[in-house]
Scaffold this motif. Structure first.
Motif, short mmCIF file in Angstrom:
data_model
loop_
_atom_site.label_atom_id
_atom_site.label_comp_id
_atom_site.label_asym_id
_atom_site.label_seq_id
_atom_site.Cartn_x
_atom_site.Cartn_y
_atom_site.Cartn_z
N THR A 15 0.84 -1.20 0.00
CA THR A 15 0.00 0.00 0.00
C THR A 15 0.87 1.25 0.00
O THR A 15 0.62 2.20 -0.75
CB THR A 15 -0.95 -0.01 1.21
OG1 THR A 15 -1.77 -1.18 1.14
CG2 THR A 15 -1.82 1.24 1.24
N ARG A 17 -8.23 -6.41 -0.60
CA ARG A 17 -8.04 -5.72 -1.89
C ARG A 17 -7.77 -4.26 -1.58
O ARG A 17 -8.54 -3.62 -0.87
CB ARG A 17 -9.25 -5.85 -2.79
CG ARG A 17 -9.04 -5.15 -4.14
CD ARG A 17 -10.24 -5.34 -5.05
NE ARG A 17 -10.12 -4.59 -6.26
CZ ARG A 17 -9.76 -5.09 -7.45
NH1 ARG A 17 -9.48 -6.38 -7.55
NH2 ARG A 17 -9.69 -4.33 -8.52
N GLU A 65 -6.91 -0.58 -3.50
CA GLU A 65 -6.92 0.16 -4.75
C GLU A 65 -6.42 1.57 -4.49
O GLU A 65 -6.83 2.19 -3.50
CB GLU A 65 -8.33 0.25 -5.32
CG GLU A 65 -8.96 -1.08 -5.62
CD GLU A 65 -10.39 -0.95 -6.14
OE1 GLU A 65 -10.98 0.16 -6.05
OE2 GLU A 65 -10.91 -1.95 -6.64
N TRP A 90 -2.62 -8.55 -9.02
CA TRP A 90 -2.56 -7.10 -9.08
C TRP A 90 -2.86 -6.66 -10.51
O TRP A 90 -2.87 -7.48 -11.43
CB TRP A 90 -1.21 -6.56 -8.61
CG TRP A 90 -0.11 -6.69 -9.64
CD1 TRP A 90 0.57 -7.83 -9.97
CD2 TRP A 90 0.38 -5.66 -10.48
NE1 TRP A 90 1.46 -7.55 -10.95
CE2 TRP A 90 1.38 -6.22 -11.29
CE3 TRP A 90 0.09 -4.31 -10.62
CZ2 TRP A 90 2.07 -5.48 -12.24
CZ3 TRP A 90 0.78 -3.57 -11.56
CH2 TRP A 90 1.77 -4.16 -12.35
N VAL A 99 -6.62 3.13 -11.74
CA VAL A 99 -6.58 2.46 -10.45
C VAL A 99 -5.52 1.38 -10.53
O VAL A 99 -5.55 0.54 -11.43
CB VAL A 99 -7.95 1.83 -10.09
CG1 VAL A 99 -7.83 0.96 -8.85
CG2 VAL A 99 -9.00 2.90 -9.90
N TRP A 148 -4.21 -1.72 -8.32
CA TRP A 148 -4.76 -2.51 -7.23
C TRP A 148 -3.92 -3.76 -6.99
O TRP A 148 -3.18 -4.19 -7.86
CB TRP A 148 -6.21 -2.90 -7.52
CG TRP A 148 -6.37 -3.72 -8.77
CD1 TRP A 148 -6.59 -3.25 -10.04
CD2 TRP A 148 -6.28 -5.14 -8.89
NE1 TRP A 148 -6.64 -4.29 -10.92
CE2 TRP A 148 -6.47 -5.47 -10.25
CE3 TRP A 148 -6.08 -6.17 -7.97
CZ2 TRP A 148 -6.45 -6.77 -10.72
CZ3 TRP A 148 -6.05 -7.48 -8.43
CH2 TRP A 148 -6.25 -7.78 -9.79
N GLU A 204 -4.31 -7.67 -4.53
CA GLU A 204 -5.07 -8.52 -3.61
C GLU A 204 -4.09 -9.47 -2.90
O GLU A 204 -3.13 -9.94 -3.50
CB GLU A 204 -6.12 -9.33 -4.34
CG GLU A 204 -7.22 -8.47 -4.93
CD GLU A 204 -8.25 -9.25 -5.72
OE1 GLU A 204 -9.33 -8.68 -5.97
OE2 GLU A 204 -8.00 -10.42 -6.10
#
Length: 133
Positions: free
Chosen positions: A50, A77, A79, A114, A124, A126, A128
């Motif tokens: 993140t 998840r 984003e 991802w 976006v 992202w 997971e």
């Protein structure tokens, strides 16, 4: 896992343009939300990835970003939406690049899945994580 619920938990944060102080704030909020989610080290990996995505959005755009993290039993998840068009591809950094250029390589290596999705104005990025032991 014992004590798991079936409802989701969501974190939503808007971060301002070039506000790198937002990176540790988002990390702290994610850590608080995740608690004891996942197996050993899962929340550490989630925080690292993140941080990388938020930093990329703030360093490479001029309009801030929106971070959304959703926890379901067994899955996270995250984003990060920015407001600059253009899809980003990971690149292998050169040895003399210092600490730059490794964010998406880390995401690619550590996430279960991802991707990058174009959203008209912006994109976006992202990832997971399964959170499995």
């Amino acid at each position: 896992m014992a004590g798991e619920t079936t409802r989701s938990t969501r974190l939503l944060r808007k971060v301002g343009c070039a506000d790198l102080t937002a990176v540790p704030e988002v990390r702290h909020a994610l850590r608080a939300m995740l608690g004891s989610w996942g197996g050993p080290g899962a929340s550490d990996v989630a925080e690292l990835l993140t941080s990388e995505l938020v930093t990329n959005a703030l360093v490479h755009t001029e309009h801030g970003a929106v971070v959304t993290a959703t926890v379901l039993p067994g899955q996270l998840r995250v984003e990060v939406r920015d407001f600059v068009s253009g899809l980003t591809r990971p690149r292998v950094p050169h040895a003399d690049d210092g600490t730059h250029g490794r964010g998406l390589v880390l995401v690619q290596a550590l996430a279960d899945s991802w991707g990058v999705e174009n959203h008209g104005v912006g994109k976006v990025v992202w990832f997971e994580l399964s959170g499995a032991d």
